[in-house]
Scaffold this motif. Structure first.
Motif: not given
Ligand SMILES: *[C@@H]1O[C@H](CO)[C@@H](O)[C@H](O)[C@H]1NC(C)=O
Ligand SMILES: *[C@@H]1O[C@H](CO)[C@@H](O)[C@H](O)[C@H]1NC(C)=O
Ligand SMILES: *[C@@H]1O[C@H](CO)[C@@H](O)[C@H](O)[C@H]1NC(C)=O
Length: 315
Positions: A43-48, A73-79, A87-93, A107-111
């Protein structure tokens, strides 16, 4: 027949009752107490991101869940992008269980979810698609001068042009991001064009910079109009505490200076840096300034996110 006033009164009563119920529920925190952790997290993932900062203050349980899971999880969802060590790849992978193995403070994930500062080009108007917007210049008199409009440039030959479709190699660089224009800089009037990146505009304040000490990569494509001109790409880091650090990527192209060439380099940060300036200029090689003219496009500055995993075996 239904009277319009009846509807309004019913609506007001409904509003009062629902407000009362909401207040009672929030006061006792009950429905959330009944929710299992997983459901609360989802539920909280949906909050900004900004509101989540307030949600952290609701109670200890919320704070623990938000810090440990919700921002990640929010960062993962938002790709957003992450370095998985190969190398660099998407969180979604990355599977959500593996995301929980990433060793970074909340706070790194927040940023990341608020500013998305890592592993992407932070230079604005990187190919001149918006003409001179966001760029500044140093003119031949050595004076810093922001571009006011294209009209200012009428007196010289500095301009923005299109790269011909025949330049396949150039345009196949993914950093062009669909753009195909370039700056044509007349050295008689403009000695350099540059752009500054302020780290805290991307959420990278002293705490973040000290925690991560990220590596920064920079590059550009350039060509000169005549031989014997040395184009210089220069990145300078600035900090409030001590003097700047200059890293240049000189793009000397002796064999065919009049063909497009990519210059690139990287800088390590130490945590006290607050901004970076990317500077395109020409180093005089021949005393024939009338001939100096350089073309530049696809300016790139990327701050790389250093990642450690709690378990090293992630693919
Ligand atoms: C830097 O930003 C993070 C995340 O927004 C915050 O937690 C931290 O307190 C900030 N540090 C400073 C010195 O402002
Ligand atoms: C800059 O200052 C930091 C401390 O704020 C120090 O660790 C570092 O060595 C200094 N760097 C230079 C190049 O003086
Ligand atoms: C860019 O570099 C040139 C020389 O390479 C220098 O003269 C100029 O001052 C630099 N511009 C900025 C804004 O630092």
């Amino acid at each position: 027949m239904i009277n319009i006033f009846d509807i309004i009164i019913v609506k007001i009563i409904f509003l009062l009752i629902s407000t009362f119920i909401t207040m009672e529920v929030l006061k006792n925190n009950q429905p959330f107490d009944l929710l299992p952790d997983e459901m609360l997290i989802h539920t909280l993932i949906l909050v900004d991101a900004k509101t989540l900062l307030d949600c952290r203050l609701v109670c200890k349980r919320w704070q623990e869940l938000i810090d440990a899971f919700v921002f990640q999880e929010k960062v993962a969802l938002e790709n957003k992008f992450v370095n998985n060590g190969q190398g660099y790849s998407s969180f979604s992978q990355i599977g959500s269980n593996d995301i929980r193995k990433i060793e970074l403070p909340w706070y790194v994930f927040y940023v990341i979810s608020k500013y998305d500062p890592f592993n992407r080009n932070l230079i604005k108007n990187h190919c001149g698609q918006d003409h001179w917007l966001h760029w500044e210049s140093i003119n031949a008199a050595g004076v810093m001068a922001p571009f006011l409009s294209d009209l200012d440039l009428d007196y010289d030959f500095s301009q923005v042009s299109r790269i011909p479709q025949s330049e396949q190699l150039l345009l196949s660089d993914p950093d062009f991001d669909g753009q195909s224009s370039f700056f044509n800089v007349d050295f008689r009037h403009l000695r350099s064009i540059y752009q500054e990146i302020i780290f805290k505009d991307y959420g990278l304040n002293v705490t973040l910079m000290k925690t991560l000490q990220p590596k920064i990569v920079f590059s550009s494509w350039s060509k000169t109009r005549y031989q014997y001109i040395l184009y210089r790409l220069q990145a300078t880091l600035y900090s409030e505490t001590n003097s700047s650090k200059v890293v240049t990527a000189d793009s000397l192209n002796e064999e065919s200076p009049t063909e497009w060439k990519r210059a690139s380099d990287s800088i390590e940060t130490m945590g006290h840096e607050t901004s970076l300036r990317l500077n395109h200029s020409v180093i005089e090689v021949l005393e024939q300034p009338a001939l100096y003219n350089f073309q530049v496009t696809c300016s790139v500055v990327k701050i790389l996110l250093p990642i450690k995993y709690k378990n090293a075996y992630l693919l």
